[in-house]
Design an enzyme around this catalytic site. Sequence first.
Site, PDB file in Angstrom:
ATOM      1  N   LEU A 159      46.904  55.092  32.482  1.00  0.00           N
ATOM      2  CA  LEU A 159      46.108  55.715  32.222  1.00  0.00           C
ATOM      3  C   LEU A 159      45.381  57.260  32.134  1.00  0.00           C
ATOM      4  CD1 LEU A 159      43.128  53.229  33.741  1.00  0.00           C
ATOM      5  CD2 LEU A 159      43.664  53.004  31.517  1.00  0.00           C
ATOM      6  N   HIS A 215      48.317  47.702  44.238  1.00  0.00           N
ATOM      7  CA  HIS A 215      50.084  48.128  44.421  1.00  0.00           C
ATOM      8  C   HIS A 215      50.192  47.267  44.704  1.00  0.00           C
ATOM      9  CE1 HIS A 215      54.035  50.346  43.096  1.00  0.00           C
ATOM     10  NE2 HIS A 215      54.116  50.348  44.454  1.00  0.00           N
ATOM     11  N   GLY A 241      46.878  37.544  35.950  1.00  0.00           N
ATOM     12  CA  GLY A 241      45.521  37.421  36.533  1.00  0.00           C
ATOM     13  C   GLY A 241      45.605  37.202  37.581  1.00  0.00           C
ATOM     14  N   THR A 242      46.469  37.099  38.050  1.00  0.00           N
ATOM     15  CA  THR A 242      46.064  36.139  39.596  1.00  0.00           C
ATOM     16  C   THR A 242      44.501  36.824  40.902  1.00  0.00           C
ATOM     17  OG1 THR A 242      48.337  36.844  40.966  1.00  0.00           O
ATOM     18  CG2 THR A 242      48.462  35.100  39.781  1.00  0.00           C
ATOM     19  N   ASN A 243      44.814  38.423  40.363  1.00  0.00           N
ATOM     20  CA  ASN A 243      43.743  38.607  41.372  1.00  0.00           C
ATOM     21  C   ASN A 243      42.881  39.053  40.804  1.00  0.00           C
ATOM     22  OD1 ASN A 243      45.803  40.733  43.934  1.00  0.00           O
ATOM     23  ND2 ASN A 243      46.842  41.111  41.845  1.00  0.00           N
TER      24      ASN A 243
HETATM   25  C1  GRF Z   1      50.791  42.275  41.295  1.00  0.00           C
HETATM   26  O1  GRF Z   1      51.736  41.711  41.869  1.00  0.00           O
HETATM   27  C2  GRF Z   1      50.086  43.039  41.448  1.00  0.00           C
HETATM   28  O2  GRF Z   1      50.351  43.742  42.212  1.00  0.00           O
HETATM   29  C3  GRF Z   1      50.892  44.267  40.497  1.00  0.00           C
HETATM   30  O3  GRF Z   1      50.997  43.044  38.896  1.00  0.00           O
HETATM   31  C4  GRF Z   1      51.504  41.997  40.044  1.00  0.00           C
HETATM   32  C5  GRF Z   1      50.748  40.831  38.566  1.00  0.00           C
HETATM   33  O4  GRF Z   1      49.196  40.571  38.953  1.00  0.00           O
HETATM   34  N1  GRF Z   1      50.156  45.332  39.908  1.00  0.00           N
HETATM   35  P1  GRF Z   1      48.552  39.219  38.792  1.00  0.00           P
HETATM   36  O5  GRF Z   1      48.920  38.220  38.929  1.00  0.00           O
HETATM   37  O6  GRF Z   1      48.489  39.571  36.986  1.00  0.00           O
HETATM   38  O7  GRF Z   1      47.180  39.838  38.711  1.00  0.00           O
END
Ligand code: GRF
Length: 208
Positions: free
Chosen positions: A94, A110, A12-14
Amino acid sequence: MLRIGVLISGSGTNLQAIIDSIESKRLKNVSIVTVISNNKNAYGLVRANNYGIDNKVISPKDFSNKDEFSRCLKDYFIEKKVDLVVLAGYLVVLNDIFLEAFSNKTINIHPSLIPSFCGAGYYGINVHEAVLYRGVKITGATVHFVDSGTDTGPIILQKAVPVLPNDTPETLQKRVLEEAEWEILPKAINLIASNKIKINDNKVIILE
Ligand code: GRF
């Protein structure tokens, strides 16, 4: 106020980048109304709880078929009056039952410059392994609308980062996350919240 629902599967860093953008007021008129994970162990659920954001697990494993799962997910987002669905590290494909309800209202991040290193099988660390194996000198990230394909919808934003000589998949993933993903995902949401995105002939036009 743009009401967003975020779909996660992992760290979940995004999601955190979106939360931080809202907290810092860089991202205005946007509210995360729910975070949904298919994975009960996703750390992104902890991040949502830390900010008092509604969150729950809706997993395909808990349904007898993909259509029932999709219907449940769709109905929940409709109940929460979600305007925009954001896939942020979400690993479930989905189907049309969901996408028909949120057509051109679902975006994905992505970790490559689409159309390179994308499509079935390209997710997470193996995207960066493929980049290093091919020997390309730049990579990056893409935010795009989700359509019925895999990583095939209209591209909204992209950002490139260099591939360095001593990169490992892990160092490359970190650079793509920090220097590309965490910047362009909130930026794309901001453009949508500001009504600056138009789709014409399946191409995204950003209105200045
Ligand atoms: C990220 O590289 C994203 O681009 C891909 O999943 C990875 C994990 O993302 N779709 P996050 O740290 O869980 O947001």
